[in-house]
Design an enzyme around this catalytic site. Sequence first.
Site, PDB file in Angstrom:
ATOM      1  CB  SER A 205       9.187  -7.947  -8.948  1.00 38.04           C
ATOM      2  OG  SER A 205      10.184  -7.583  -9.891  1.00 38.04           O
ATOM      3  CB  THR A 206      13.566  -9.031  -7.202  1.00 38.59           C
ATOM      4  OG1 THR A 206      13.663  -8.021  -8.191  1.00 38.59           O
ATOM      5  CG2 THR A 206      14.936  -9.643  -6.956  1.00 38.59           C
ATOM      6  CG  HIS A 232       7.585  -6.990 -12.325  1.00 40.10           C
ATOM      7  ND1 HIS A 232       7.959  -6.183 -11.277  1.00 40.10           N
ATOM      8  CD2 HIS A 232       6.312  -6.615 -12.645  1.00 40.10           C
ATOM      9  CE1 HIS A 232       6.974  -5.356 -10.987  1.00 40.10           C
ATOM     10  NE2 HIS A 232       5.969  -5.603 -11.801  1.00 40.10           N
ATOM     11  CG  MET A 325      14.203  -4.670  -6.834  1.00 44.45           C
ATOM     12  SD  MET A 325      15.584  -4.055  -7.841  1.00 44.45           S
ATOM     13  CE  MET A 325      15.100  -4.550  -9.473  1.00 44.45           C
ATOM     14  CG  ASP A 328       3.636  -2.954 -10.527  1.00 45.53           C
ATOM     15  OD1 ASP A 328       2.661  -2.192 -10.635  1.00 45.53           O
ATOM     16  OD2 ASP A 328       3.771  -4.002 -11.189  1.00 45.53           O
TER      17      ASP A 328
END
Length: 388
Positions: A205-206, A232, A325, A328
Amino acid sequence: MIDMPGRPVLPSAAAAPAADDPYRVMVVDDSAVIRGLLTRALEGDADLRVVSSVGDGQMAVNALQRQPVDVIVLDIEMPVMDGLTAIPKLLAVDPHVKIIMASTLTLRGAEVSMKAMQLGAADYIPKPTSTREISGADVFREELKQKVRALGLAARRGGTRRTDPRGERAPLPAPTIRRPVTHAPVVLRSMPVGLHPDIVAIGSSTGGPQALFEVLSHLRGGISQPILITQHMPATFTTILAEHITRQCGIPCAEAKDGEALQGGRIYLAPGDFHMVLAQRGAGTVVTINKEPPENFCRPAVDPMMRSIVRIFGRRVLAVILTGMGQDGMRGCQEVAAAGGLVLAQDEASSVVWGMPGAVAHAGVCNAVLPLKEVGPAIRKLAMRTAA
């Protein structure tokens, strides 16, 4: 380091600073109206304080020289100096500051955002196209605040500095945590001897795009297994990410198409706003996409991908969780571990945000927790094992 042994809206995973020391934010946009709306959105959170609001990249560089901040929300299209030009100049002033690009959901916006992250931006946020959308979009405001909080914490931990009254640079104190945060120690599972994975699954993600480029660059021409990635990202952005992976890493990568046969040596990327899962069709395996409800506030999400892979491949799975973040991927990796598969996670020091990999590490399901530069070589080594 722990060595190997034998468009989502995410729940906030960032620790809050002390009430009298909120994360300091700079807003950079050529529209005074947009700057005002972004400032009001951010200052609706007691943990955030906008200390600077400027109209172009050169003004941002000048402002950062006067007053260091933790996070910069940076527009792309601006007069005098645009966002892309400003990024390396801002990082030259303070290498630890975290930059979030505000980008429109267009092919050009996605392409520019990808370039921005390659230049050192930590993340991006899809920018609404009108002031009405910003002022009325709860999802946008919450995503913005949560990303700023998470990256603010990362900046403080990384050593973002402030200028004292004499003009000298001094390290920031560690942020005070309002609520004690306790984690179980990281306990690694032993590395199975002779286990040959038939598939590699990656969640991120991030900070994920940069991490993916680094990891996948080590796999060029080296492994025959299919690779599934859930990053994401919104639609359009995943299209551009797939193109960049193909160009930079030399491995064919494309957004997954519903019903296509799973093939070795290819990368399948979950398209924005769709979960990507595997299904058995006759004697073969196909990739499918769906719009089932978000999981962990995300679609695409890592957990459904991991679950579907385990159902088909059992223990012959190599799962990898990179920077991001939230948590998940944790439950999916628990299923991989329960089936006897392999789980790797990126370590905290090399992660932009140690939410997802940290959750997996603290769940006790990892076979190794590694610095980013060691993840790709580890995947290659494990994937090229001879089957037992």
